[in-house]
Design a protein around this motif. Structure first.
Motif, mmCIF file in Angstrom:
data_model
loop_
_atom_site.group_PDB
_atom_site.id
_atom_site.type_symbol
_atom_site.label_atom_id
_atom_site.label_comp_id
_atom_site.label_asym_id
_atom_site.label_seq_id
_atom_site.Cartn_x
_atom_site.Cartn_y
_atom_site.Cartn_z
ATOM 1 N N ILE A 637 0.869 -1.168 0.000
ATOM 2 C CA ILE A 637 0.000 0.000 0.000
ATOM 3 C C ILE A 637 0.909 1.222 0.000
ATOM 4 C CG2 ILE A 637 -1.700 1.307 1.302
ATOM 5 C CD1 ILE A 637 -2.772 -1.295 2.344
ATOM 6 N N LEU A 753 -8.994 6.055 5.958
ATOM 7 C CA LEU A 753 -9.657 7.142 5.243
ATOM 8 C C LEU A 753 -8.622 7.959 4.463
ATOM 9 C CD1 LEU A 753 -12.473 8.170 4.911
ATOM 10 C CD2 LEU A 753 -12.117 9.725 6.801
ATOM 11 N N LEU A 755 -5.630 6.987 3.426
ATOM 12 C CA LEU A 755 -5.047 6.234 2.315
ATOM 13 C C LEU A 755 -6.032 6.078 1.163
ATOM 14 C CD1 LEU A 755 -3.211 3.526 4.414
ATOM 15 C CD2 LEU A 755 -2.162 5.357 3.085
ATOM 16 N N MET A 756 -7.269 5.809 1.508
ATOM 17 C CA MET A 756 -8.268 5.582 0.462
ATOM 18 C C MET A 756 -8.487 6.857 -0.346
ATOM 19 S SD MET A 756 -9.899 2.454 0.989
ATOM 20 C CE MET A 756 -9.541 1.198 2.191
ATOM 21 N N THR A 757 -8.655 7.964 0.370
ATOM 22 C CA THR A 757 -8.923 9.207 -0.338
ATOM 23 C C THR A 757 -7.749 9.562 -1.240
ATOM 24 O OG1 THR A 757 -9.849 9.813 1.773
ATOM 25 C CG2 THR A 757 -9.972 11.447 0.041
ATOM 26 N N ALA A 759 -5.804 7.535 -2.671
ATOM 27 C CA ALA A 759 -5.653 6.593 -3.780
ATOM 28 C C ALA A 759 -6.771 6.707 -4.804
ATOM 29 C CB ALA A 759 -5.602 5.168 -3.234
ATOM 30 N N ARG A 760 -7.658 7.664 -4.617
ATOM 31 C CA ARG A 760 -8.802 7.766 -5.531
ATOM 32 C C ARG A 760 -8.310 8.041 -6.959
ATOM 33 N NH1 ARG A 760 -13.224 12.159 -4.316
ATOM 34 N NH2 ARG A 760 -13.786 10.722 -2.665
ATOM 35 N N THR A 761 -8.948 7.344 -7.904
ATOM 36 C CA THR A 761 -8.516 7.484 -9.287
ATOM 37 C C THR A 761 -9.503 8.273 -10.115
ATOM 38 O OG1 THR A 761 -9.465 5.315 -9.580
ATOM 39 C CG2 THR A 761 -7.071 5.449 -9.402
ATOM 40 N N ASP A 762 -10.815 8.063 -9.826
ATOM 41 C CA ASP A 762 -11.811 8.714 -10.662
ATOM 42 C C ASP A 762 -12.359 9.955 -9.987
ATOM 43 O OD1 ASP A 762 -12.394 6.787 -12.993
ATOM 44 O OD2 ASP A 762 -12.266 5.506 -11.210
ATOM 45 N N LEU B 182 -15.290 5.185 3.384
ATOM 46 C CA LEU B 182 -14.022 4.718 2.807
ATOM 47 C C LEU B 182 -14.188 4.389 1.332
ATOM 48 C CD1 LEU B 182 -12.639 2.462 5.680
ATOM 49 C CD2 LEU B 182 -11.979 4.775 5.070
ATOM 50 N N GLY B 185 -14.412 7.432 -0.518
ATOM 51 C CA GLY B 185 -13.081 8.023 -0.578
ATOM 52 C C GLY B 185 -12.245 7.407 -1.685
ATOM 53 N N LEU B 186 -12.335 6.121 -1.834
ATOM 54 C CA LEU B 186 -11.494 5.437 -2.816
ATOM 55 C C LEU B 186 -12.039 5.567 -4.227
ATOM 56 C CD1 LEU B 186 -8.983 3.708 -3.109
ATOM 57 C CD2 LEU B 186 -10.385 1.686 -2.772
ATOM 58 N N THR B 187 -13.381 5.462 -4.371
ATOM 59 C CA THR B 187 -13.932 5.393 -5.723
ATOM 60 C C THR B 187 -14.711 6.619 -6.122
ATOM 61 O OG1 THR B 187 -15.955 4.378 -4.935
ATOM 62 C CG2 THR B 187 -14.168 2.893 -5.534
ATOM 63 N N GLY B 188 -15.128 7.392 -5.159
ATOM 64 C CA GLY B 188 -15.915 8.573 -5.486
ATOM 65 C C GLY B 188 -17.329 8.255 -5.924
ATOM 66 N N LYS B 198 -15.135 0.758 -10.725
ATOM 67 C CA LYS B 198 -14.018 1.637 -10.342
ATOM 68 C C LYS B 198 -13.034 0.948 -9.409
ATOM 69 C CE LYS B 198 -16.189 5.913 -11.496
ATOM 70 N NZ LYS B 198 -17.161 6.920 -11.077
ATOM 71 N N SER B 201 -9.760 -0.594 -10.840
ATOM 72 C CA SER B 201 -8.482 0.093 -11.038
ATOM 73 C C SER B 201 -7.868 0.561 -9.730
ATOM 74 C CB SER B 201 -8.696 1.281 -11.980
ATOM 75 O OG SER B 201 -9.730 2.091 -11.477
ATOM 76 N N PRO B 203 -6.014 0.156 -5.972
ATOM 77 C CA PRO B 203 -4.949 -0.727 -5.470
ATOM 78 C C PRO B 203 -5.533 -1.962 -4.805
ATOM 79 C CG PRO B 203 -4.587 1.541 -4.774
ATOM 80 C CD PRO B 203 -5.926 1.508 -5.419
ATOM 81 N N GLU B 205 -4.545 -4.038 -2.515
ATOM 82 C CA GLU B 205 -4.503 -4.203 -1.067
ATOM 83 C C GLU B 205 -5.579 -3.377 -0.373
ATOM 84 O OE1 GLU B 205 -2.560 -6.035 1.297
ATOM 85 O OE2 GLU B 205 -2.523 -7.216 -0.521
ATOM 86 N N LEU B 206 -5.793 -2.174 -0.890
ATOM 87 C CA LEU B 206 -6.838 -1.342 -0.292
ATOM 88 C C LEU B 206 -8.205 -1.978 -0.504
ATOM 89 C CD1 LEU B 206 -5.689 2.296 -1.123
ATOM 90 C CD2 LEU B 206 -5.669 1.118 1.068
#
Lengths: 970, 508
Positions: A637, A753, A755-757, A759-762, B182, B185-188, B198, B201, B203, B205-206
């Protein structure tokens, strides 16, 4: 079978059922089918309809028995009779190699189908299951008395059993076999436990069920593995084309054999069979001589053509079979109860049959069929004889019976002939079968199991046969001989109809013995598929002077000697060290299971809410938390770069707010008094509202401020009714662990929170909301999300609020009308009294179990399972202990209030009125509902594993709980 | 908006409002409640028929296209569970009405009916939600209604139990909300299909952390070990109809959420090992608990925990066959648990309590009751030819088909659990149903026969019988059921149909 009815009916309802019912009187339609369609390999079968007939007849039996009395058993005998007649009519085609098949679809996607296939082996079994079954039903009509308790149920279940057994021996699908197999286990459970007022019957039934159903489950797994390996769940397909070896195939075979051995009472699983003799005698004759116990033999014989070549299979079958034959015979010799003598004799014979069925040579196959038929006929005849003796004299103890041979000559002759068949004397079918069996293991006569193996087996068989001869002689002598030391008992002459059944069965034994050619085609039909020996073998009374004949002579001589010197034998038996008793093993198993269960439950079910919450947090840290930590450590990560993306705050004011939040949090946790804690909690809430303001969401902040204010006000009202300080707080290690756990959980969430934020891609969908805001007709984003984009969620949340309001209102209003909770003193006193009565009853029960178990020798044939009794009593006691600890369990729950009343948000509104601090009179000991000066309880913390005795927390019977027990509404 | 998809949660909410308004007219209120559920039953049957071939029906609330708005989705799994659940809900409601007619309960029908309908809406919405936050809302509706229901006819014990229940449920809700944050946060996004796309793509591990977090969240509500303890402490204490519906549906909704999230969202990630270990622990700890209980309701609650393990086992095996097995098991278990608790309710009416210690000879007291208990109990133990057997065979086949030492260990645990279930059940049978009836039991029965409650009691018995028949029917219809289950499992294993139905075909 029920499924067969229901499934079969829609597909071809009328034409299947009608002819089957007609067959009771008319010539068998099956025969007509066979003659009309001789060219077809698969004769259309009436079998599913006959199976359905069993179920259909079972339904009206209870009321019929109530009205007609035992005569209704004659009606119950119709389905097996139909089945037997049908099978015999099919016989010519079947022994000619044309198996009859039928199919009823069930769940093809899972490979479960009610497929039927009747070949020679099935036919032989149908003769036993349905033929002997029909005779036994007739016997029942004379055996039972009018108005006997539970007779209707017995009749219905017996018919169902008969149908299930018919299914076992005719089905061609592994799963369907299992279905019928377990149905026989369950019906047998109900039949053995027929006299359910006897503790002994209940225990024997459970024991038989656990043994047969438990091994049955192993068998199911074995079936699944076999079917998976073969890609097909059809038995005939499996046997014709056995899957290739491999370790799992071996495991599968062992599992399947375990099922077969459990059902057919092979050593060391044989103990349930003698125990099951508490069943009424006709039931024993049917289930435990003719039909059910043959299930395992049938399965072994059914699979032998495909798998007998596997070494493991052969040695398991031969080894366990021989051991069973010897152990059963040896123990039969020392029984005083005629029925138990026969039961152990059955165990012995089942071992014999299993080794013949599993040996996998043609001669053994021929012998197996002959012995199968022989055993079915002679053993059921003998059981029925014992039934008559018991019925007419009131005892079946050898040491109390005398002179019956003179008084019941016909029965005596019939029973003697049957016993002679059992002992293997010519000209009875038992002799024919035993000759074939010995021939099968003459070294060199058959390819397997090799010369040395054959010699060992042959020796074992001869020994077993000697024992068989000896106990057969003992049976005849014990039942009918004049004994000078015994005084004659009162005696009622049995009716002719009563005696007819054993006589008829013996006649078949004699007939088949005199004309073995009748059974020979059947035997050849089965053995056909097995690897051939050096020469063909046919059942016959006379093969010339052969080794088996000489051995038979030896058996007779030695067996006779054993009988004559029976005192010496019995002295020898008494002097032998007692073997480890398999039944003891069973009790050990049961005891072990219960003590493990008790300790597991005690440890896991603490009843304390803080412990529960702690475990939840710990689980969260253990699963996703540990994963996150591991990912960070291994670097899988990525930690977002410090430069650029990372900033400590957007506005320095945030720092101030954060400080307020952190400080109030710590202060809240440390606060011992409720009211200041509440105030601190609301300050914390306002701090968070401040964060919202700083991030430009004043409307959110406003909402939060309102919620916090309201909550605080409500809680203040609630606090009036709660004590000023928290009564129970963690201390020492518990406290440290709690703090650690909570801190770790918080860290995990925050870290995740972040790390996730990062790592956001879209792009988040909220941007879509901004773009479409016009369309939604508003310019406040929060408003249009709530009122338009996600209006459904808003509706849902409104429903939540309304529901909560109704819930609170109903509780509060109830409380006001004084209809809740606080039981008047009198009722509590009653509750305490009730509790005392209950535990007294429980102890009494434990005692009675022990007493019953100690009184066991009645059927426990002298070597009663005294140790087993201990185990059983122990079980009862354990339950008592478990339950006695019940009331204390309340303590843990009530402690929940302390927590719930604190930071639980709006919830105390529910807990409040109920968990009020009002002292209750005559409270149960240990109920910590009074939050007054309760001492700090280490058991309250998630940390402490050295709790005060945790208990499995069985709720005590609560008089308030019985809806309607006290005439409904108060 | 496709009305079929909206009816299961909209109509019960309307019905609830109406029932609340009509609280002073008991009969009308009951009529409204029954009519509402009848509509739901009919609607879900249509839904099942429409989706049985693998079709995924979707509907966008407010016509905002996904992922902006909220999507309501019915795939074969959701439709099947909805159909079965709604029938169970209806039967339990009729049972409750029978009880109220007979005056055999202290529950207040005027509160019970509206909240029961709200619960229905929550259950249906949870099954149909195609949106993570909407799923949360569905859960909340269901849970809030359950908080209210568990304190019906409040006694000290019930309020105590409701504390444990409520606090644990709220904890799971908080964690659920955290999980949603969460995920966002990761995918929006919070649309399930959109998240699934989404997350592809994101990571790995997350993603795994999220998968495990959601396992914990839904694991609390589905009572998997080690987060099961609250269930046996709360369910059995509630009044019968409530325990029945809780045992039948609430845990299963959570299992459904586990299935949905672990297949659609995190299907790429392998948490089989965790699932299998959890399954083993759940099966064994649950059934051990059941073995030492004295109260039948408590015993059944532990058995419920234990058998959740079978479903987790199937999910851990993670193949089409295994998921099909899980679907069959879900259906079987919903009906059989409801059935057993209804029977326990009848036992309480007859005997006055549900403690095995002071119960003997129920077969003599009431043979029909004995039959009603015997069939579902055997089904629970997996005795053929009942539905439990079919479900178990499906799972065992999947397990053997996949292989591996952990799967075989879990299989062995499953076999042990089945045997111990049998022992637990026949302990009830041998102690409670066999033997000479206790004199007070006979008296209670006589009193009941003479009393004015008889009509209501008979109605309750009939409804229990209906449930028994429903259970048997599931076994008889194992063929079509397994077809649908396999279709559903295919859909779960390969989420593209679901995603395309929600987002349109060009997304991937």
């Amino acid at each position: 079978m029920r499924a067969a009815t229901l499934e079969g009916t829609p597909s071809r309802p009328a034409d299947l059922l009608r002819p089957a019912r007609r067959t009771g009187t008319a010539p068998p339609p099956g025969g007509r089918c066979a003659s009309v369609l001789p060219m077809m390999i698969d004769v259309p079968m009436l079998l599913p309809a006959i199976l359905a007939l069993h179920a259909v007849v079972a339904v009206p039996l209870p009321p019929l028995v109530r009205r007609l009395g035992p005569r209704a058993f004659l009606l119950a005998g119709v389905p097996p009779a139909v089945s037997a007649v049908w099978a015999l009519a099919q016989a010519p085609a079947i022994v000619a190699g044309r198996a009859a098949t039928a199919e009823v679809a069930w769940a093809p996607a899972l490979g479960i189908g009610l497929n039927f296939r009747v070949d020679a082996l099935s036919l032989a079994m149908i003769v036993l299951v349905s033929g002997i079954g029909a005779v036994i039903f007739c016997y029942c009509a004379a055996y039972f008395h009018h108005g006997e308790r539970g007779l209707g149920r017995l009749a219905a279940v017996l018919v169902l059993f008969s149908g299930a057994m018919l299914g076992v021996v005719t089905t061609d699908n592994l799963f369907a076999l299992y279905v019928f197999w377990e149905l026989t286990s369950v019906t047998s459970f109900l039949l053995v436990g027929h006299d359910d007022r006897k503790e002994q019957a209940r225990r024997a039934a459970t024991q038989a069920l656990v043994t047969t159903a438990g091994t049955g489950l192993l068998m199911l797994i074995g079936f699944v593995m076999l079917g998976h390996a073969a890609g097909d769940y059809s038995i005939s397909g499996l046997v014709a084309d056995p899957p290739d070896g491999g370790p799992w195939l071996t495991v599968a075979l062992v599992l399947v054999l375990a099922g077969a051995f459990g059902k057919s009472a092979q050593v060391p699983l044989h103990f349930w069979l003698p125990g099951a003799m508490v069943a009424p005698t006709p039931v024993s004759a049917y289930l435990h001589a003719a039909a059910m116990v043959k299930g395992g033999v049938y399965l072994v014989a059914r699979l032998a053509p495909g798998f007998a070549d596997a070494d493991l299979w052969r040695w398991l079958v031969l080894g366990f079979g021989l051991a069973t034959m010897l152990v059963g015979g040896w123990r039969a010799l020392r029984q005083d109860d005629l029925k138990l003598l026969l039961a152990y004799g059955t165990v012995s014979q089942l071992g014999f049959l299993v080794l013949l069925g599993g040996a996998g040579t043609q001669v053994a196959g021929v012998a197996m069929i002959a012995m199968l038929l022989a055993h079915g006929f002679f053993k059921s005849a003998l059981f029925l004889t014992v039934g008559i003796i018991d019925h007419q004299t009131g005892t079946r103890s050898i040491s109390r019976l005398t002179g019956l041979g003179r008084r019941m000559p016909v029965l005596a002759v019939a029973a003697t002939l049957a016993a002679a068949s059992m002992a293997g004397l010519p000209p009875l079918v038992g002799f024919v079968g035993k000759e074939a069996a010995l021939e099968a293991f003459v070294p060199g006569a058959a390819p397997a199991p090799g010369p040395e193996g054959s010699a060992v087996m042959l020796t074992g068989l001869v020994l077993g046969s000697i024992l068989t001869f000896a106990y057969s002689a003992r049976f005849v002598w014990g039942a009918f001989a004049d004994k000078s030391t015994v005084s004659e008992r009162g005696f009622r002459r049995p009716s002719a109809a009563f005696v007819a059944a054993p006589v008829a069965l013996t006649a078949v034994s004699l007939g088949l013995g005199l004309a073995p050619a009748l059974a020979d085609p059947l035997a050849q039909g089965y053995a056909h598929d097995l690897p051939a020996g050096h020469h063909a073998y046919h059942l016959s009374l006379w093969h010339g002077i052969t080794l088996p004949l000489l051995l038979t002579g030896l058996v007779i001589a030695a067996g006779a000697l054993m009988f004559v010197r029976r005192r010496a034998v019995s002295r020898l038996q008494n002097r032998m060290p007692r073997w480890p008793d398999a039944e003891y093993g069973y009790h050990l198993f049961v005891h072990g299971v219960y003590s493990v269960a008790l300790s597991v439950t005690r440890r896991t079910q603490s009843g304390s809410l803080p412990v529960y919450l702690g475990i939840i947090l710990a689980t969260m840290l253990l699963l996703p938390g540990a994963r996150l930590a591991a990912g960070l450590i291994t670097g899988e990560i990525a930690v977002p770069g410090v430069q650029g993306a990372f900033r400590l705050w957007d506005s320095p004011l945030e720092l101030l707010v954060a400080a307020v939040v952190v400080v109030t949090t710590i202060a809240t946790v440390r606060e011992h008094r409720r009211f200041p804690a509440l105030i601190l909690l609301s300050v914390l809430g306002f701090g968070i509202a401040g964060l919202f303001v700083l991030h430009g969401a004043p409307d959110l902040a406003l909402t939060l401020v309102l919620v916090e204010t309201l909550t605080t006000i409500i809680l203040v009202f609630v606090l009036r009714r709660l004590p000023t300080t928290f009564s129970v707080r963690p201390n020492g290690w518990a406290k440290r662990l709690t703090v650690l756990l909570c801190a770790a959980a918080g860290t995990f969430i925050a870290l995740a929170l972040w790390l996730m934020t990062a790592a956001r891609t879209d792009a988040p969908i909220s941007q879509g909301y901004t773009e479409r805001a016009d369309e939604a007709g508003g310019d406040n984003l929060v408003n249009i999300i709530l009122a338009d984009f996600r209006a459904l969620d808003t509706l849902g949340e409104i429903v939540v609020l309304a529901t909560a309001a109704v819930a609170v209102a109903s509780l509060v209003l109830l409380n006001r009308r004084n209809r809740v909770v606080d039981e008047p003193a009198a009722e509590v006193a009653v509750e305490a009294e009730e509790e005392a009565r209950l535990s007294a009853a429980a102890e009494e029960h434990a005692d009675s179990v022990a007493a019953h178990a100690a009184a066991e020798p009645a059927l426990g044939q002298g070597q009663a399972p005294a140790r087993g009794a201990g185990a059983e009593a122990g079980e009862a006691e354990m339950t008592v202990r478990g339950t006695a600890a019940g009331p204390e369990g309340a303590g843990g729950e009530s402690r929940a209030e302390a927590v719930g009343g604190g930071p639980g948000g709006g919830e105390p509104a529910e807990g409040g009125p109920a968990g009020g601090p009002r002292p209750r009179p005559a409270d149960a000991p240990g109920d910590a509902a009074d939050p007054g000066p309760a001492p700090p309880d280490p058991g309250d913390t998630p940390a402490d594993s050295a709790d005060p005795p945790p208990d499995p927390r069985e709720t005590p019977a609560d008089p308030d709980d019985h809806e309607g027990s006290d005439d409904g509404r108060p | 908006m496709n009305a079929l998809l909206a009816i299961p949660f909209v109509v019960p909410l309307l019905g609830a409002a109406l029932a609340l308004l009509l609280r002073r007219h008991r009969r009308v209120q009951a009529g409204v409640a029954v009519a509402t559920l009848a509509v739901v039953v009919a609607d879900t049957a249509l839904l099942l028929a429409a989706t049985a071939d693998g079709t995924v029906l979707t509907s966008q609330a407010g016509d905002w296209e996904a992922p902006l708005g909220i999507t309501i989705v019915a795939d074969p799994l959701a439709a099947l569970l909805l159909a079965v659940s709604s029938v169970v809900l209806l039967v339990v409601q009729l049972y409750a009405i029978g009880q109220d007619i007979g005056g055999l309960s202290r529950a207040m029908p005027q509160v019970f009916h509206p909240i029961y309908l709200v619960l229905t809406a929550g259950v249906c919405l949870s099954f149909l939600a195609g949106d993570l936050f909407n799923l949360f809302v569905g859960f909340e509706i269901m849970l809030t209604a359950s908080y209210a229901l568990i304190t019906q006819a409040p006694t000290r014990a019930r309020v105590r139990a409701s504390m444990i229940y409520t606090v644990v449920s709220l904890t799971s809700s908080i964690l659920f909300l955290t999980g949603i944050a969460l995920v966002y946060g990761l995918t929006g996004t919070v649309n399930l299909a959109d998240i699934a796309v989404k997350l592809g793509s994101a990571p790995a591990e997350l993603r795994m952390v999220l998968a495990l977090l959601f396992l914990v969240v839904f694991g609390i509500k589905s009572a998997i070990v080690p987060m099961h303890f609250w269930l046996p402490d709360s369910y059995p204490v509630a009044i019968t109809r409530i325990s029945a519906i809780f045992a039948a549906l609430l845990t299963k909704v959570a299992v459904y959420a586990i299935i949905r999230s672990q297949t659609l969202l995190f299907g790429r990630d392998d948490i089989s090992t965790v699932l299998l270990c959890v399954a083993i622990a759940t099966m064994l700890v649950g059934i051990f608990g059941a073995l030492v209980q004295d109260d039948i309701n408590r015993l059944m609650s532990f058995a419920l925990v234990s058998h959740i393990g079978f479903m987790i086992f199937g999910l851990g095996v993670n193949s089409v066959a295994a998921l099909a097995g899980v679907v069959i098991y879900l259906v079987h278990h919903i009906v059989v648990q409801a059935n057993l608790f209804l029977v326990n309710g009848l036992i309480r009416q007859y005997v006055g309590h549900s403690s095995l210690r002071s119960m003997r000879g129920l077969t003599t007291v009431s043979p029909v009751l004995a039959l009603y208990f015997f069939l579902p109990a055997m089904s629970l133990a997996g005795i053929p030819p009942l539905s439990g057997f079919v479900a178990k065979v499906a799972l065992f086949q999947a397990g053997v088909g996949t292989g591996g030492w952990l799967v075989y260990t879990a299989l062995a645990a499953g076999v042990v659990t089945s045997l111990l279930t049998l022992m637990a059940i026949f302990r009830v049978w041998a102690r409670g149903f066999w033997g000479t009836p206790m004199p007070d039991m006979v008296e209670a029965r006589e009193r009941l026969k003479r009393g004015s409650h008889l009509g209501g009691l008979k109605f309750m018995a009939v409804m229990t019988g209906v449930m028994v028949v429903f259970g048997v029917a599931i076994a008889v219809c194992a063929g079509p059921l397994s077809e649908v289950a396999f279709t559903a499992a295919h859909g779960l294993m390969n989420g593209s149909a679901y995603i395309e139905a929600v987002l349109g075909s060009d997304t991937r």
